[in-house]
Design an enzyme around this catalytic site. Sequence first.
Site, mmCIF file in Angstrom:
data_model
loop_
_atom_site.group_PDB
_atom_site.id
_atom_site.type_symbol
_atom_site.label_atom_id
_atom_site.label_comp_id
_atom_site.label_asym_id
_atom_site.label_seq_id
_atom_site.Cartn_x
_atom_site.Cartn_y
_atom_site.Cartn_z
ATOM 1 N N ASP A 246 40.100 -14.517 -11.382
ATOM 2 C CA ASP A 246 38.951 -14.044 -12.151
ATOM 3 C C ASP A 246 39.161 -14.375 -13.623
ATOM 4 O OD1 ASP A 246 36.716 -11.567 -11.406
ATOM 5 O OD2 ASP A 246 37.008 -12.164 -13.489
ATOM 6 N N TYR B 118 19.250 -18.270 -12.762
ATOM 7 C CA TYR B 118 20.310 -17.721 -11.891
ATOM 8 C C TYR B 118 20.121 -18.208 -10.462
ATOM 9 C CZ TYR B 118 22.549 -14.374 -8.714
ATOM 10 O OH TYR B 118 23.257 -13.807 -7.679
ATOM 11 N N TYR C 271 48.505 -6.578 -19.194
ATOM 12 C CA TYR C 271 48.927 -7.975 -19.075
ATOM 13 C C TYR C 271 49.218 -8.653 -20.413
ATOM 14 C CZ TYR C 271 47.157 -7.476 -14.326
ATOM 15 O OH TYR C 271 46.939 -7.054 -13.050
ATOM 16 N N LYS D 280 22.465 -20.722 -8.119
ATOM 17 C CA LYS D 280 23.057 -20.324 -6.831
ATOM 18 C C LYS D 280 22.557 -21.258 -5.718
ATOM 19 C CE LYS D 280 25.448 -17.255 -6.020
ATOM 20 N NZ LYS D 280 26.921 -17.062 -6.059
ATOM 21 N N THR E 245 23.076 -15.464 -2.580
ATOM 22 C CA THR E 245 22.055 -14.444 -2.766
ATOM 23 C C THR E 245 20.759 -14.799 -2.035
ATOM 24 O OG1 THR E 245 20.563 -13.554 -4.458
ATOM 25 C CG2 THR E 245 21.557 -15.653 -4.956
ATOM 26 N N ASP E 246 19.975 -13.778 -1.719
ATOM 27 C CA ASP E 246 18.655 -14.037 -1.123
ATOM 28 C C ASP E 246 17.675 -14.623 -2.151
ATOM 29 O OD1 ASP E 246 18.247 -11.756 -2.671
ATOM 30 O OD2 ASP E 246 17.169 -10.636 -1.121
ATOM 31 N N GLU E 247 18.060 -14.566 -3.449
ATOM 32 C CA GLU E 247 17.124 -15.020 -4.488
ATOM 33 C C GLU E 247 16.883 -16.527 -4.424
ATOM 34 O OE1 GLU E 247 17.624 -13.126 -8.306
ATOM 35 O OE2 GLU E 247 18.649 -11.426 -7.403
HETATM 36 P P1 NAD Z 1 29.647 -9.548 -11.116
HETATM 37 O O1 NAD Z 1 28.910 -10.148 -12.268
HETATM 38 O O2 NAD Z 1 29.839 -8.074 -11.056
HETATM 39 O O3 NAD Z 1 31.105 -10.197 -11.007
HETATM 40 C C1 NAD Z 1 31.331 -11.573 -11.176
HETATM 41 C C2 NAD Z 1 32.818 -11.774 -11.375
HETATM 42 O O4 NAD Z 1 33.048 -13.179 -11.538
HETATM 43 C C3 NAD Z 1 33.378 -11.084 -12.619
HETATM 44 O O5 NAD Z 1 34.587 -10.428 -12.309
HETATM 45 C C4 NAD Z 1 33.612 -12.225 -13.587
HETATM 46 O O6 NAD Z 1 34.694 -11.990 -14.494
HETATM 47 C C5 NAD Z 1 33.912 -13.379 -12.647
HETATM 48 N N1 NAD Z 1 33.608 -14.670 -13.241
HETATM 49 C C6 NAD Z 1 32.473 -15.036 -13.892
HETATM 50 N N2 NAD Z 1 32.579 -16.305 -14.331
HETATM 51 C C7 NAD Z 1 33.792 -16.760 -13.926
HETATM 52 C C8 NAD Z 1 34.479 -17.981 -14.065
HETATM 53 N N3 NAD Z 1 33.926 -19.022 -14.725
HETATM 54 N N4 NAD Z 1 35.706 -18.115 -13.524
HETATM 55 C C9 NAD Z 1 36.288 -17.076 -12.857
HETATM 56 N N5 NAD Z 1 35.683 -15.872 -12.722
HETATM 57 C C10 NAD Z 1 34.461 -15.717 -13.246
HETATM 58 O O7 NAD Z 1 28.898 -10.091 -9.832
HETATM 59 P P2 NAD Z 1 28.627 -9.386 -8.425
HETATM 60 O O8 NAD Z 1 27.385 -8.602 -8.505
HETATM 61 O O9 NAD Z 1 29.870 -8.762 -7.959
HETATM 62 O O10 NAD Z 1 28.312 -10.679 -7.538
HETATM 63 C C11 NAD Z 1 29.355 -11.390 -6.892
HETATM 64 C C12 NAD Z 1 28.775 -12.563 -6.133
HETATM 65 O O11 NAD Z 1 27.839 -12.093 -5.165
HETATM 66 C C13 NAD Z 1 28.017 -13.550 -7.004
HETATM 67 O O12 NAD Z 1 28.305 -14.848 -6.544
HETATM 68 C C14 NAD Z 1 26.567 -13.209 -6.788
HETATM 69 O O13 NAD Z 1 25.743 -14.341 -6.942
HETATM 70 C C15 NAD Z 1 26.577 -12.729 -5.349
HETATM 71 N N6 NAD Z 1 25.556 -11.727 -5.015
HETATM 72 C C16 NAD Z 1 25.384 -10.612 -5.772
HETATM 73 C C17 NAD Z 1 24.426 -9.671 -5.395
HETATM 74 C C18 NAD Z 1 24.222 -8.396 -6.177
HETATM 75 O O14 NAD Z 1 23.298 -7.630 -5.874
HETATM 76 N N7 NAD Z 1 25.053 -8.072 -7.148
HETATM 77 C C19 NAD Z 1 23.636 -9.885 -4.264
HETATM 78 C C20 NAD Z 1 23.850 -11.058 -3.515
HETATM 79 C C21 NAD Z 1 24.808 -11.963 -3.891
HETATM 80 P P1 TYD Z 2 18.416 -6.286 -11.148
HETATM 81 O O1 TYD Z 2 19.268 -5.089 -10.903
HETATM 82 O O2 TYD Z 2 18.585 -7.030 -12.429
HETATM 83 O O3 TYD Z 2 18.575 -7.256 -9.891
HETATM 84 P P2 TYD Z 2 17.736 -8.606 -9.487
HETATM 85 O O4 TYD Z 2 17.020 -9.103 -10.672
HETATM 86 O O5 TYD Z 2 18.829 -9.512 -9.057
HETATM 87 O O6 TYD Z 2 16.834 -8.191 -8.373
HETATM 88 O O7 TYD Z 2 16.885 -5.842 -11.076
HETATM 89 C C1 TYD Z 2 16.365 -5.218 -9.927
HETATM 90 C C2 TYD Z 2 14.880 -5.022 -10.164
HETATM 91 O O8 TYD Z 2 14.711 -4.072 -11.221
HETATM 92 C C3 TYD Z 2 14.174 -6.278 -10.617
HETATM 93 O O9 TYD Z 2 12.849 -6.303 -10.059
HETATM 94 C C4 TYD Z 2 14.087 -6.137 -12.114
HETATM 95 C C5 TYD Z 2 13.964 -4.632 -12.305
HETATM 96 N N1 TYD Z 2 14.558 -4.117 -13.555
HETATM 97 C C6 TYD Z 2 13.807 -3.287 -14.397
HETATM 98 O O10 TYD Z 2 12.633 -2.970 -14.115
HETATM 99 N N2 TYD Z 2 14.376 -2.835 -15.550
HETATM 100 C C7 TYD Z 2 15.653 -3.167 -15.895
HETATM 101 O O11 TYD Z 2 16.128 -2.733 -16.998
HETATM 102 C C8 TYD Z 2 16.432 -3.992 -15.017
HETATM 103 C C9 TYD Z 2 17.834 -4.376 -15.364
HETATM 104 C C10 TYD Z 2 15.831 -4.441 -13.853
#
Ligand code: NAD
Ligand code: TYD
Length: 355
Positions: free
Chosen positions: A39, A161, A352, A165, A136-138
Site C-alpha cells: 500500500d 473513476y 515505521y 476502473k 466496481t459495478d460503476e
Molecule cells: P480506499 O480508497 O479506501 O483504499 C484504497 C487503498 O489503496 C488505500 O489504502 C490507498 O493507500 C491505496 N492506494 C491508492 N493508490 C495506491 C497506489 N498508487 N499504490 C499503492 N496503493 C495505493 O478504497 P476501497 O473503498 O477500499 O476500495 C478498494 C477497491 O475496491 C478499489 O479498487 C475500488 O475500486 C473497489 N471497490 C470499492 C467499492 C466501495 O464501495 N468502496 C465498491 C466496489 C469496488
Molecule cells: P459515494 O459514497 O461517494 O459512492 P459512489 O459515488 O461510488 O456511489 O456516494 C454515494 C451516493 O451518495 C452517490 O449517489 C452520491 C451521494 N452523495 C451525496 O449525496 N452527498 C455526499 O456528500 C456524498 C459523498 C455522496
Amino acid sequence: MSETEAKNILITGGAGFIGSHVVRRFVKNYSNYHIFNLDALTYAGNLENLIDIESYDNYTFLKGNISDEDFINKLFLKYKFDAVIHLAAESHVDRSITDPLLFAKTNILGTMVLLNAFKNIWQDAWSNKLFFHVSTDEVYGTLGDVGLFKETTPYDPNSPYSASKASSDHFVRAYGETYDMPYVISNCSNNYGENQFPEKLIPLFINNILNNKPLPVYGDGNYTRDWLYVQDHACAIDSIFHNSENNETYNVGGFNEWKNIDLVKLLCKKMDEKLSRPIGSSEELITYVKDRAGHDLRYAIDANKIKNDLNWYPSVNFEEGLSKTIDWYLSNKEWLDNASSGKYKDYYLAQYGNK
Ligand code: NAD
Ligand code: TYD
C-alpha cells in the site's frame, strides 16, 4: 485456488477500507498463506486499520506505489507471488472529477504494472496462479428506474473513476487472452462498514451528525445505490478466490437498493436513537446542495451468478449492518477524528519512521 497449498499472496490496497477487511480475513483464516500487504498509504490508507494483526507471522506490510514499475518488478522477483488480489486504487468519484489524471495513473497504469510484473515472473508457468482484480459495478454506467447490471451488461462508464476502473478491467481480460494469465474479476456495488474513510456518503454523514454539521445531499437525493456490508464483500472475495473457475467475472451486490434520501433519513433516525437526541434532530441537518457532475442515477446489481455458482449470499441485512457500522464509528471516535484531520499518519511515523 486450492486452500491447502502454501502460497505467497500479494494484496494491494490492504491499508484501505475494503482491503483491510480482506487482509484480516486471509491472515486469520489461512495460516498456510503469507499475506503481503502492499500500500502506498495515500490519504485513504491507514495502518491503524490493521493494528490487531500486524504482529502475525504470516503478515508483512510493504509500503510502495503500484505505478512504480522498477519497485514492483523487484518485489515480484523477490517474493514470487502465487496470487495477487488487487484492490489498490483511487476510489472516490468526487476526487476523480477534480483530478482525473491521478485516476488514470493509479487505476490504469498501476494495474498494468502489476499485470506485467506477474506475467514476467511466471511467463507460461501459470498452474495454480491467479490475478484477482477487484472492481466496481460503476463500470456499467447508469440504469433507469428498472433493470439490473448483469455480468454481460456492456461497459458504459460515466465518471473518470469508473472509466479508469473499466479500462483496468479490460487490461486484466486482455492479459488473460493474450498471455494466458489466469484471472478473475469481481464487480461490486457500494460497500459500507467499519474503517471507511469519512469522505463517502455513510461515514461522512455519521461524522457530520456527530459534529452537528450540515448533511450535503447532492441534487434532489433521488439517486439509487445497492449497498453491501464490507465483511460480506470480503467473504465474496474469499469465495471467488478459492472456488471460481479461471477467467470468470462475478457481480457482487447486497440485493439491497436504497434511494440516497431514504438511506440518509434512516441513518438520521438511527443516529438520534443512539445519541439519545430528539427524533428528527439529525434530519434537520439535511441540506440539498449542487449535484455531482455526471451523477449516475441508479446502480442495481444482479448477484445471482455468485449466489448460484458459489453459494455466496450477503449474511448481514442492511438495518443490522448500518447499526453495527454506526456503533463502530461511535466507539472509534479517535479513528474518525484522526482520519478526518489527517492525524492518522502519525501512527505510521511512530511505527515505521519516515520511510
Ligand atoms: P480506499 O480508497 O479506501 O483504499 C484504497 C487503498 O489503496 C488505500 O489504502 C490507498 O493507500 C491505496 N492506494 C491508492 N493508490 C495506491 C497506489 N498508487 N499504490 C499503492 N496503493 C495505493 O478504497 P476501497 O473503498 O477500499 O476500495 C478498494 C477497491 O475496491 C478499489 O479498487 C475500488 O475500486 C473497489 N471497490 C470499492 C467499492 C466501495 O464501495 N468502496 C465498491 C466496489 C469496488
Ligand atoms: P459515494 O459514497 O461517494 O459512492 P459512489 O459515488 O461510488 O456511489 O456516494 C454515494 C451516493 O451518495 C452517490 O449517489 C452520491 C451521494 N452523495 C451525496 O449525496 N452527498 C455526499 O456528500 C456524498 C459523498 C455522496
